[in-house]
Write a protein that holds these residues in place. Structure first.
Motif, mmCIF file in Angstrom:
data_model
loop_
_atom_site.group_PDB
_atom_site.id
_atom_site.type_symbol
_atom_site.label_atom_id
_atom_site.label_comp_id
_atom_site.label_asym_id
_atom_site.label_seq_id
_atom_site.Cartn_x
_atom_site.Cartn_y
_atom_site.Cartn_z
ATOM 1 N N ASN A 77 -3.053 -4.635 -1.291
ATOM 2 C CA ASN A 77 -4.286 -4.696 -2.080
ATOM 3 C C ASN A 77 -4.431 -3.473 -2.997
ATOM 4 N N HIS A 78 -3.900 -2.322 -2.588
ATOM 5 C CA HIS A 78 -3.999 -1.130 -3.432
ATOM 6 C C HIS A 78 -3.078 -1.241 -4.644
ATOM 7 N N ASN A 136 -2.355 -4.052 -6.107
ATOM 8 C CA ASN A 136 -3.024 -5.031 -6.949
ATOM 9 C C ASN A 136 -4.149 -4.378 -7.757
ATOM 10 N N LYS A 137 -4.904 -3.495 -7.108
ATOM 11 C CA LYS A 137 -6.013 -2.830 -7.793
ATOM 12 C C LYS A 137 -5.498 -1.851 -8.848
ATOM 13 N N ARG A 173 -1.857 -15.720 -1.709
ATOM 14 C CA ARG A 173 -1.711 -14.332 -2.152
ATOM 15 C C ARG A 173 -2.905 -13.491 -1.715
ATOM 16 N N ALA A 174 -4.097 -14.072 -1.785
ATOM 17 C CA ALA A 174 -5.290 -13.334 -1.368
ATOM 18 C C ALA A 174 -5.260 -13.030 0.119
ATOM 19 N N MET A 215 -2.710 -10.272 0.886
ATOM 20 C CA MET A 215 -3.071 -8.910 0.456
ATOM 21 C C MET A 215 -4.324 -8.379 1.145
ATOM 22 N N TYR A 216 -5.276 -9.269 1.437
ATOM 23 C CA TYR A 216 -6.569 -8.813 1.933
ATOM 24 C C TYR A 216 -6.894 -9.305 3.340
ATOM 25 N N ASP A 229 0.830 -1.211 0.000
ATOM 26 C CA ASP A 229 0.000 0.000 0.000
ATOM 27 C C ASP A 229 0.861 1.257 0.000
ATOM 28 N N SER A 273 3.684 -11.889 -2.782
ATOM 29 C CA SER A 273 2.660 -11.806 -1.734
ATOM 30 C C SER A 273 3.254 -11.594 -0.355
ATOM 31 N N HIS A 293 -2.204 -2.893 6.571
ATOM 32 C CA HIS A 293 -3.533 -3.096 6.006
ATOM 33 C C HIS A 293 -4.685 -2.545 6.847
ATOM 34 N N HIS A 330 1.390 -7.972 3.582
ATOM 35 C CA HIS A 330 0.607 -6.740 3.727
ATOM 36 C C HIS A 330 -0.484 -6.868 4.788
#
Length: 836
Positions: A258-259, A261-262, A331-332, A335-336, A228, A302, A368, A315
């Motif tokens: 996550n930011h 990734n987006k 990875r999910a 990140m999240y 991020d 990740s 995060h 993250h």
């Protein structure tokens, strides 16, 4: 030569028709334990590797074993035809279930050659049509393998030209040991990032506009960004340029947030919602493009596993089973994070509190979820302190565990949810019964210790009914093994064997310490009640003095009186300032022995009194019988010797039961203080500090006499024996021989060495083995002492204790310290001869 690059951790499927050479390839390139052959498992379940009716059961077992290996982090190879999609699907599913990469190695051997090889094998009875069908299936499969989920696909047509080469996973940077400066969520706050780097001692390189575009640390530290970097803040391009240059120069690492990734998905034309600060980044990057941004974002991994596996940076955090693994769900999660499926009153997802359940050995550092104050939760910490929301930007120095923060220049973006402090699921001093009950396997840096359920139950009884408050209980002394049984005439223990034991373990220098006849005492003393309340227990007390089984010696008032003397001596000796601490953990002997062992002494007294009463009367009867001419000489000599032994027994225990003796402490080790343990200091250092306490209060402390010996000197055993005989001849219990280098000494194979072996005096051992143990026939029977279990127990408890000290000094979570100390107490239930 054809090079096949394989990940260090993967599930490899060998694909090829019967006779294609898969088993030969496996034997050539993998060790036998890595290869799981379908033929082997058919034989295992049906005693016939060619029994095709056993295939279903065989693969059930094969995939079960593969799962166990992958869970343990071991590369695994499936040696089967794997030419049909359903067979390969099972391999891919097993790999995904354990978050490792599936790899296919296809041996595309011509069908005629496979048939020739099959005919040469008398155990292969199927026809050529079977091979033709397998070959058709294989050829149809080749173009679909990548779509089926295999991350790497290699087609081998000439196995003799193949060489395997292993590559570490992108997240595996265990080779990097730091030191690190781990930076929380930046979110486009370039000015705050520059201020934080300066506060951390970094040198900045600025462009013509005064913006930092690179940085280096004079001490060679490495920055690690938790992700991020982008969105919401005023200067996303400036943050990216600075971070990317630091990473390109090898001075920093960054994990995917996550930011990021987006933003990457937007740059690649994917449909994403323009929310949560993404529009600001898009506008800033349009006005100030960053070269190589797409490639940089795409290359972010990740998570990183660093410092030999001791540190993990992700993250949103990462639970232990995902450390060092690679899959979409890893990875999910990285990140999240994980969510409960609910939303809060602000419409934001409710995060699942994974950190509260974390029990891993690695420290996990993440961001995060913004928080007011970073707090350690089970060896994890969140560094997102809301810089973009007007709070602070925070970094963690590793391994120092020091937090460094700078204030935000402004509120750059309004938070959707007010910042709040983390709310743990239990109070800091709260423990769970489930963490100490049942059969348990306790991990330490020195190995795994198994605690049987029945031993846990016994320890729980002591803990719940007799032991001190577990918030005080940070260490328990290990049991101490005696020296090897002596071959010296008339002795069961002797210095010659004690020195030989340590020499055999590779120890070249020892300290022989006087063994006080007292009770092992652990003293945890705080500088004042405020320090005790802040670090341990807020009940007005200033420390604790407890036994080797965790019980209080005295009632609270008398304990505080003893602690006041200890505190005054520590203050006078200047140890608070010298060791930079507000508390100390001391290993001592509490004297006299009678202060704790009055009941035991009464038992010895009963034996002595009975012998001194009965034996003289029996001797009088024998004298009368001899006067009447009866030959009772042999019996009288035996009873006379018994009376002398009983008197020696009485003299032995009476030495340790002085009337109205003042309680004193004989310290011999300073175990730990705030932020550090002293297991690596040599015994000269420990005893010098002990001498300073004795000098500060000679009435309250008893000195420990010692003799330092170089075992290479030819007269070492002679000098030790003379000193020991002098000690024991004056009524002393004996001595303890320790490796001079300190508490955590290891042998040439990396195994812990006994922290000390005790060598007790000949007369003292009468208390232990009975008044007449020195009689030749009794001594001969006692020489068959089985010391293996006692020594093993001592080393296990020692390893647990060292791990507990490290956790306590580093402010580790109470549950972890308690788990280790509880395991020491549980180990005391192991059946070992109590006389050893």
């Amino acid at each position: 030569m054809t090079i096949l690059d394989l990940p260090d951790l993967a599930l490899v499927a060998l694909v090829g028709i019967s006779g294609s050479g898969k088993s030969t390839f496996a034997r050539r390139h993998f060790v036998p334990s890595q290869v799981l052959s379908s033929d082997t498992f058919r034989a295992m379940v049906r005693d016939d590797e060619n029994d095709q009716s056993a295939t279903g059961d065989a693969f059930d077992v094969l995939h079960y074993v593969a799962a166990k290996r992958l869970r343990a982090g071991r590369l695994t190879v499936v040696d089967a035809t794997n030419v049909q999609p359903h067979a390969r699907a099972a391999v891919v599913a097993t790999a995904r279930a354990h978050d490792v990469l599936p790899v296919a190695i296809v041996l595309d051997t011509p069908e005629p050659l496979c048939w020739e090889r099959t005919q040469a094998r008398p155990d292969r009875a199927f026809g050529r049509e079977v091979l033709r069908r397998q070959h058709r299936d294989l050829q149809r499969s080749l173009k679909h393998l990548a779509r089926e989920g295999f991350r790497k696909v290699y087609v081998v047509r000439d196995p003799d030209t193949v060489e395997l080469r292993y590559e570490r996973l992108f997240n595996d940077r265990t080779d990097l040991t730091g030191p690190f400066d781990i930076v929380g969520d930046v979110h486009g706050c370039r000015v705050e990032l520059e201020s934080l780097l300066l506060a951390l001692g970094w040198d900045l390189v600025r462009d013509g506009d005064g913006r930092a575009v690179d940085a280096s640390h004079p001490l060679g530290r490495t920055a690690v960004f938790v992700g991020d970097l982008v969105d919401r803040g005023p200067d996303t391009p400036g943050v990216l340029r600075l971070a990317m240059n630091m990473i390109a120069g090898g001075r920093a690492l960054c994990v995917a947030g996550n930011h990021e990734n987006k933003l990457l998905r937007h740059l690649r034309g994917r449909q994403v919602q323009l929310t949560h600060g993404l529009p600001e980044s898009i506008a800033q990057l349009a006005a100030d493009p960053v070269d190589g941004l797409d490639r940089f974002l795409d290359g972010l991994v990740s998570h990183y596993v660093l410092d030999g596996g001791k540190l993990v940076v992700a993250h949103a955090g990462l639970k232990e089973e995902y450390h060092g693994r690679t899959s979409g769900r890893v990875r999910a999660f990285a990140m999240y994070g994980d969510t409960t499926g609910e939303t809060d009153e602000y419409g934001l997802p409710v995060r699942y509190p994974w950190a509260q359940e974390y029990r891993g050995r690695a420290m996990v550092v993440y961001g995060h979820t913004p928080t007011v104050t970073p707090e350690w939760v089970n060896n994890t910490i969140c560094l997102d302190t809301g810089a973009v929301f007007g709070a602070r930007l925070t970094a963690l120095r590793y391994p120092e565990r020091e937090l460094v923060s700078v204030e935000a220049a402004a509120e750059h973006y309004a938070p959707a949810r007010p910042l709040r402090a983390p709310v743990p699921d239990r109070a800091p001093g709260q423990l769970r019964l489930s963490e100490v009950t049942g059969r348990r396997h306790v991990q330490t840096p020195y190995g795994t210790v198994t605690v049987p359920a029945e031993h846990s139950a016994a320890a729980l009884e002591v803990m719940s009914r007799f032991a001190v408050d577990p918030r005080w209980l940070r260490w328990l002394p290990p049991t101490m093994a005696p020296a090897s049984t002596s071959a010296q005439d008339g002795y069961l223990e002797h210095p010659v064997e004690a020195l030989a034991d340590l020499r055999a373990a590779g120890v070249d220098r020892v300290v022989c310490e006087e063994k006080h006849m007292g009770s092992r005492a652990v003293v945890l003393v705080c500088r004042d009640a405020a320090a005790a309340a802040k670090r341990f227990v807020d009940d007005g007390s200033t420390g604790v003095v407890y036994t080797r089984t965790g019980r209080l010696f005295f009632e609270p008032e008398r304990t505080e009186q003893l602690l006041e003397r200890v505190r005054a001596a520590v203050t006078s000796a200047g140890l608070w300032e010298e060791l930079e601490t507000d508390w100390l953990l001391l290993d001592c002997e509490l004297l006299p022995w009678s202060a704790k062992a009055r009941t035991l002494i009464d038992q010895y007294a009963a034996v002595g009194t009975a012998g001194r009463t009965v034996l003289p009367a029996a001797l009088a009867v024998l004298d009368a019988a001899a006067g009447r001419g009866l030959d009772v000489t042999a019996l009288r000599d035996r009873l006379g010797a018994g009376l002398r032994d009983v008197q020696a027994f009485t003299d032995a225990y009476r030495r340790y039961a002085p009337a109205d003796a003042e309680v004193t402490l004989a310290p011999f080790a300073v175990l730990a203080a705030q932020g550090r343990t002293f297991a690596d200091r040599d015994h000269g250092w420990h005893l010098e500090l002990a001498d300073r306490l004795v000098a500060a209060d000679p009435a309250g402390f008893t000195p420990t006499r010692r003799l330092v010996l170089d075992l290479s000197e030819p007269d070492a055993a002679e000098r030790a024996t003379a000193w020991w005989l002098e000690l024991t001849g004056a009524g002393g219990e004996g001595m303890v021989v320790k490796p001079y280098a300190g508490l955590g000494v290891r042998d040439a194979k990396g195994r812990l060495v006994q922290p000390g072996v005790k060598c007790r005096g000949r007369e003292y051992l009468r208390i232990i083995y009975g008044p007449s143990y020195t009689e030749p026939e009794q001594l001969a029977g006692l020489r068959d002492r089985r010391l293996g279990r006692k020594r093993s127990l001592a080393l296990r408890e020692h390893g647990l204790g060292l791990a507990a000290l490290a956790e306590a000094a580093a402010d580790g979570p109470l549950w972890r310290v308690h788990e280790l100390v509880f395991a020491i107490l549980a180990s005391e239930s192991e059946p070992v001869d109590p006389r050893l």
